[in-house]
Design an enzyme around this catalytic site. Structure first.
Site: not given
Lengths: 334, 441, 574
Positions: C301-303
């Site tokens: 995901g966005s991490v």
């Protein structure tokens, strides 16, 4: 031309001759008749046929000797006769009969240490080890300087593997009795005590052996192992150096010195010694394992791998195989 | 004719007496053994005694009737010794059977047959007319036959104890070395006699020693060398030693030079030293001789047993049948002397040696009074052969010299040996018959 | 002359007799033979003189021969005398001694010279029995007991650390630290080959010395992490970015390792119990035996934008946190591929337009990062992925954690995948084929926190057996992922994310935190909630990564967990 005197002489000579001749012939015939008469008469069962003579038992002369002795009253002679027959029984392998006769000899002459010793050997031949030991004890009690009994007893104890304290004591006594062979006896005493883990006494024995024979390589070697086990690596290596100088072809001395050097941290020296040991005894699994382990510690992975490969070919026993496996694991893991 | 026969009949009375004594020994010996066995007399025993006595007495009588010579000692000694041999064979047979098995099944009977055959052979040689010339003229033939026999034995013979000494002829086994003894003595006698002067003259000096002219000594040495070599190859060292002794004796007789003997002994020493190195079986014999106690159960076993047997004998002996002579291996052949020593004691042993000494004296006396040089050499050689053989084996059994495997003449069990010894005796009697009477000075 | 010879001959006779007598008494046989020879020779002088004088030459030879023969027979007679009379008793003694039955005595029969010896000593090989000892204990960094053997049974006082400590089961093997450090814990590592060989040679005892293992885990922080995670399936990784020590490693669901351990003397009931427990654990759908923290692989995901941003800063694609980045609503990457869209419509309102890295990072603008990713290009992207420890499915990189079983995350299925711009763009903002473990994300944050130096993570601090330290962990720099300048800039970016952005709620009083939320789409089902953070930003001492499986939005479910954990770590009241 013969004179009457000559003729008379000749006649007298002839008569004398004839008389002599007759006498001699008579004597000869008489002798023959006497020999025939002496032989006695027996069944006329044909020429060459007749009962075969009874075979004389091989112990015939011993039996007669005993009979003769018993006819007299000399107990010592009787004992000697029984002892002789017992010896003959022993030689023929009839140990039970030998024991019996030795027993009788001992009854008649209780102070005969040799009879006790021989009976003990007969017991030993029959596998009756406790009785054998008892007889050896009796022999040494009667004659504390009876070297042969001690020797036989240590042989028995070495074979049965029992009573190491007594074995060690016997070796000590043998060293006293036979100073010429003191080194060998003290060495064996040391080995027995070493096995009992009585390190102080073992060390004393080895020292005595080396005092008697400074070039007794076995005592040097075993003393070195003793020092090593006690942690005195310097002494161990010194003794092994001496042993190797005396016996440069003894593979296991190099091996022991290698382990000692490795324990001290001298890896290159240890590897040199192991190379020497393997040159003398190429298929020694323990030396191969040692070299593999020390080489790996020193960083020489190829040597370790090669040694482990050779070790595997030798199919060593379980413990060594397990240690080799652990080493292989270590080899694979970086 | 009858008169001469009658007068001759009494000429060998001394020999007759001595033969009676020999028979008495046989009878008493057999009697002891029979008494020990339970007192059972067999017809066979009687027959043996009668046959033995009869044959020898008959021979003696016949010799007397032929009016032969003055020697009256050799035949009784031979009779005594062979009688003793028969008694011993019979004494040892049951013990050997018990100890070593049926191999020794009938040695007593066989020995009797051999002795009686020997007596017959003796009679034949004494009475069948043959000329000494035949020995002289066909010497190479005789020697070649002997060597051929030995060679055949070396190749086809029966192997026993590591040496091929016996030729198996079906019914019996012949040991060709024995007749070779006679043939060699004959050959040496003829050769040396022919070349007596030449060899006697000293043509060369080597150092301080004189050597006979080489062209004449060489064929001799070669012939002897061939003989000895064949024997050595067959590993019969006793025979080699014997032949060498005979050769040296005869050489000494011919040349009168002790230095030749010394040279011969040196050569023998060198040969022995070489043998020691090359032949593996010589070394244990020498080691056993030097110290039999070093390996009392291995190489020295036989000697230790023999020494023990002798020690057991003492002065008077253990008594016939009361010793344990079979504990010594080969007690019926090589080690009869140990058996005699054990059972008849020091007295018996010395007596036996005296017999051989008398035999030697008588034999050399015959040689001294021989008609010609050849017969002298022949007689001396034959006597030396017999007595030297006795010496070698008795000295060997008592550990005076290293043991070699030869038999005690007349006494040991063995067919070839007995027959050949009787043949030699026959020739000696023949020579003595031709003896010159002692010179009346 | 003649007279002299006579006298000499007579003297010789007597002398010879004397020598013979002496020789008879000599015990040595060779001496006796010499005496015999000399004596007989002396004895022969008289007869020889007689022969020379009395006999005519022809007879002399025969006479001398006769003499030799008679003397020789005499010699044999004397030998008989010696053997049968003089030395008979001695011979009998000797034979009796020989015949005396004796066993072979171990005399020094082997008279081998020392120089020829090939083996010395008694040849004794001591019997070696490997002793057994109690297995070592496992403790946390402060000494709290985590595993111990009591009365032959392995006991785990804290039943929650099964995935770290592992279990030691005779039925199902060892896992976790129990497995990796099994040799040290059992002491088998002290049974070196040389120790075995010494024991065989010298008889020295051959006992293993088990060692105790000390972990880097802090039980208090671990408890806090587990409490924060609660019963939400997921994982928490807390580590010290400066050294790589893992301070807490929580996962849910968990299992109780005590249930899987058999006592020393196991009865059939015990075995049945353990087997039942195992079956129960295996049959559960939610895989309690899986250590999600190190082996759970999820889409990041966005991490992952942290990685993309750090790569951009380091490579110079973006000059700094203020570098201009646009955040369009949609971005066409490639013909035929669906366009990149943001999670929130019209994100430009939040980020501004044009925006900078800080704000697109804080507001998690997918399109912006897609552009950055495209700007990086596949080679550089792959290179940075490799540096951060992310490989490919067909060419995985090696997991950096060695103390327990771990998996390495992958950035894509294969390098070819990232050649396509659409794929590259997708991967750059958090979709694509990337599958990472929580540990990977924590390491990613830790690299940024540690001035770009990625430290090797480790769980085991030290292995000690009594006074002997058998293993000491040393912080190890795996690689320099980005320059410290880039790291500094990245930290600033992350701080902005906490100041303004989705990660704002994580703020704690008195501490600056840098963080990133993540919501990883993982159809079918709810997305995974991610959160990574470093604190304090100036000199980060902690890096944390949290995932809540199917937790929905990262800021909603993962953030509070991380906040609690950081509060516990920093010692701050949340």
């Amino acid at each position: 031309m013969s004179t009457p005197k000559d003729r008379r002489q000749a006649t007298a000579d002839r008569q004398l001759l004839a008389r002599r001749w007759r006498l001699r012939w008579a004597a000869a015939v008489a002798g023959l008749c006497a020999s025939v008469a002496l032989s006695g008469c027996s069944a006329l069962s044909g020429l060459g046929i007749g009962p075969t003579p009874t075979p004389v038992p091989p112990l015939y002369r011993y039996d007669t000797a005993i009979a003769t002795a018993e006819a007299g009253a000399d107990r010592e002679a009787q004992a000697a006769a029984y002892y002789a027959r017992a010896g003959a029984h022993f030689e023929q392998g009839d140990y039970a009969a030998a024991i019996e006769d030795y027993g009788r000899a001992i009854e008649l002459d209780p102070a005969n240490a040799r009879a006790h010793n021989d009976r003990a050997l007969a017991h030993q031949a029959l596998g009756q080890f406790e009785q054998a030991l008892a007889d050896f004890d009796a022999a040494t009690r009667i004659d504390p300087a009876y070297t042969r009994a001690y020797k036989n007893r240590v042989a028995l104890l070495e074979v049965t593997g029992g009573d190491p304290e007594r074995l060690a004591a016997d070796y000590g006594r043998l060293a006293e009795l036979e100073p010429a062979a003191a080194a060998a006896h003290r060495y064996r005493q040391g080995v027995v005590l070493h096995g009992l883990r009585d390190f102080a006494a073992a060390r004393a024995a080895y020292d005595a052996a080396l005092a008697a024979d400074p070039q007794h390589v076995d005592a040097l070697y075993e003393r070195a192992l003793l020092s090593y086990a006690e942690g005195r690596l310097q002494d161990a290596i010194a003794d092994l150096d001496r042993a190797i100088r005396l016996s440069p072809r003894a593979a296991n001395a190099y091996y022991a010195r290698a382990l000692a050097r490795s324990a001290r941290g001298d890896r290159s020296g240890a590897l040199d010694d192991l190379t020497a040991a393997l040159a003398l005894d190429p298929d020694n699994p323990e030396a191969l394992l040692a070299r593999a382990a020390i080489a790996l510690d020193a960083g020489d992975r190829e040597q370790a791998a090669a040694d482990l490969a050779r070790l595997e070919l030798l199919a060593p026993d379980d413990q060594l195989a397990a240690a080799a496996d652990a080493l292989r694991q270590k080899l694979r893991a970086p | 004719m009858i008169h001469t026969l009658r007068s001759r009949a009494g000429t060998r009375l001394r020999e007759l007496e001595l033969l009676i004594t020999a028979s008495l020994l046989l009878i008493v010996g057999l009697g002891t053994l029979i008494a020990r066995d339970g007192g059972l007399v067999r017809w066979a025993d009687l027959a043996i005694v009668v046959a033995f006595t009869g044959l020898f007495v008959a021979t003696s009588f016949a010799l007397a009737l032929r009016g032969w010579g003055e020697d009256q000692l050799l035949l009784p000694i031979a009779a005594l010794l062979s009688g003793l041999g028969m008694v011993l064979a019979r004494r040892l047979e049951p013990d050997l059977l018990a100890r070593y098995g049926s191999l020794y099944g009938s040695i007593a009977l066989k020995q009797v047959i051999w002795v009686l055959s020997g007596a017959v052979l003796l009679a034949l040689i004494s009475f069948v007319p043959w000329r000494m010339r035949w020995l002289r003229h066909y010497r190479y033939t005789w020697l070649a036959c002997g060597l051929l026999l030995v060679a055949i034995t070396a190749v086809f013979g029966v192997e026993r104890n590591g040496a091929r000494l016996w030729l198996d002829l079906g019914l019996f086994q012949l040991q060709p070395v024995e007749p070779l003894k006679i043939l060699l003595v004959v050959y040496l006698a003829t050769y040396l006699d022919d070349r007596r002067n030449l060899i006697g003259s000293s043509a060369y000096r080597l150092g301080g020693m004189r050597l006979p002219p080489l062209p004449y000594l060489l064929p001799l040495l070669i012939m002897w060398g061939l003989t000895a070599g064949l024997i050595v190859v067959q590993k019969d060292l006793g025979a080699a030693l014997l032949f060498f002794a005979v050769f040296l004796a005869m050489l000494y007789l011919v040349t009168g030079q002790a230095s030749y003997v010394a040279a011969g002994l040196l050569a023998f020493g060198a040969g022995a030293w070489a043998l020691y190195g090359i032949f593996g079986h010589v070394q244990p014999r020498v080691d056993a001789w030097r110290d039999p106690w070093a390996d009392p159960f291995g190489a020295g076993y036989q000697m230790v047993q023999a020494l023990y047997a002798l020690a057991n004998g003492g002065v008077a002996g253990a008594g016939l049948g009361f010793g344990d002579p079979t504990s010594v291996p080969e007690s019926h052949t090589d080690f009869v002397f140990a058996a005699i020593g054990e059972e008849l004691g020091l007295v018996g042993g010395v007596g036996l040696l005296l017999c051989y000494a008398l035999f030697a004296l008588e034999g050399y006396r015959i040689a001294l009074r021989s008609r010609d040089g050849f017969q002298q050499l022949l007689a001396a050689g034959l006597t030396t052969a017999i007595v030297a053989q006795a010496l070698i084996i008795t000295a060997g059994t008592t550990n005076l010299i290293p043991l070699t495997g030869i038999t005690l003449p007349f006494v040991s069990y063995g067919g070839s040996s007995t027959l050949v010894n009787f043949m030699m005796l026959g020739i000696l009697l023949r020579i003595s018959a031709a003896n010159k009477p002692p010179a009346v000075l | 002359m003649d007279r002299l010879r006579q006298i000499v001959a007579w003297l010789g006779l007597f002398l010879g007799l004397a020598i013979l007598a002496l020789g008879l008494l000599a015990p040595d046989a060779m001496q006796w033979r010499l005496h015999l020879l000399t004596g007989l020779w002396l004895l022969s002088l008289l007869p020889r003189a007689h022969v020379s004088r009395r006999l005519p030459p022809p007879a002399r030879g025969v006479a001398r021969l006769t003499l030799v023969v008679v003397l020789a027979l005499g010699a044999v007679g004397l030998q008989l005398l010696r053997e049968q009379v003089v030395w008979a008793d001695a011979t009998r003694e000797r034979v009796a001694l020989l015949r005396q039955p004796a066993a072979a005595a171990p005399d020094a029969a082997t008279a081998v010279r020392p120089a020829d010896r090939t083996s010395l000593g008694s040849g004794r090989v001591w019997p070696v029995e490997a002793g057994t000892a109690t297995r070592g204990a496992i403790r946390d960094r402060n000494g709290v007991l985590l595993a111990e053997t009591r009365d032959g049974r392995r006991v785990y006082p804290l039943a929650d650390l099964g995935h770290i400590v592992g279990f030691q089961s005779r039925l199902y093997g060892n896992t976790g630290v129990e497995a990796t450090f099994d040799d040290e814990l059992s002491g088998a590592s002290t049974l070196s080959p040389t120790a075995l060989l010494e024991a065989r040679l010298l008889g020295t005892p051959f006992d293993p010395r088990p060692a105790d293992v000390r972990l880097t885990i802090d039980v208090e922080l671990q408890k806090a992490a587990q409490a924060a995670l609660g019963e939400q399936p997921g994982a928490v990784v807390l580590l010290d970015p400066r050294s790589g020590e893992i301070l807490a490693l929580a996962t849910y669901p968990r299992f109780d390792p005590n249930q899987l351990v058999l006592p020393e003397r196991a009865s059939e009931a015990d075995v049945a119990q353990v087997q039942a427990a195992w079956q129960a654990l295996i049959e559960r759908q939610d895989s309690p035996l899986l250590n999600r923290a190190t082996q759970g692989r999820y889409p990041p995901g966005s991490v992952i934008k942290t990685f993309t941003a750090a790569a951009a800063l380091d490579s110079g694609v973006l000059s700094g946190p203020e570098a201009q980045v646009t955040c369009p609503n949609r971005l066409e990457t490639e013909a035929g591929a669906p366009p990149v869209v943001n999670a929130v419509e019209n994100l430009a309102r939040r980020t501004g337009d044009p925006s900078d890295l800080r704000r697109v990072y804080a507001w998690s603008c997918n399109t912006a990062f897609a552009q950055i990713g495209l700007a990086l290009g596949p080679e550089r992207f792959i290179e940075y992925a490799r540096r951060f420890g992310l490989g490919f499915a067909d060419a995985p990189s090696e997991p950096p954690l060695r103390d327990i079983a771990a998996d390495a995350g992958t950035i894509a299925g294969s390098a070819e995948f990232l050649q396509r711009p659409a794929a590259l763009a997708d991967t750059a903002f958090g979709q694509g084929q990337a599958l990472v473990t929580p540990l990977d994300m924590a390491l990613m944050a830790a690299a940024v926190a540690n001035n770009g130096a990625l430290m090797r993570p480790y769980l085991v601090q030290e292995v000690r057996a009594g006074d002997e330290v058998r293993y000491q962990a040393r912080p190890e720099v795996l690689r320099q992922v980005i320059t410290s300048q880039a790291a500094l800039q990245m930290r600033a970016v992350m701080q902005t994310s906490v100041e303004v952005g989705y990660a704002a709620p994580v703020a704690l009083p008195g501490v600056t935190i840098g963080a990133k939320t993540g919501t990883a789409e993982a159809p079918p089902g709810a997305p995974h909630a991610w959160f990574v953070a470093i604190a304090p930003v100036e000199q980060p001492r902690f890096a944390v990564a949290v995932i809540v499986e199917r937790g929905g939005e990262g800021s909603r479910t993962a953030l509070p967990v991380a906040r609690q954990v950081l509060a516990a770590a920093l010692g701050v009241q949340p």
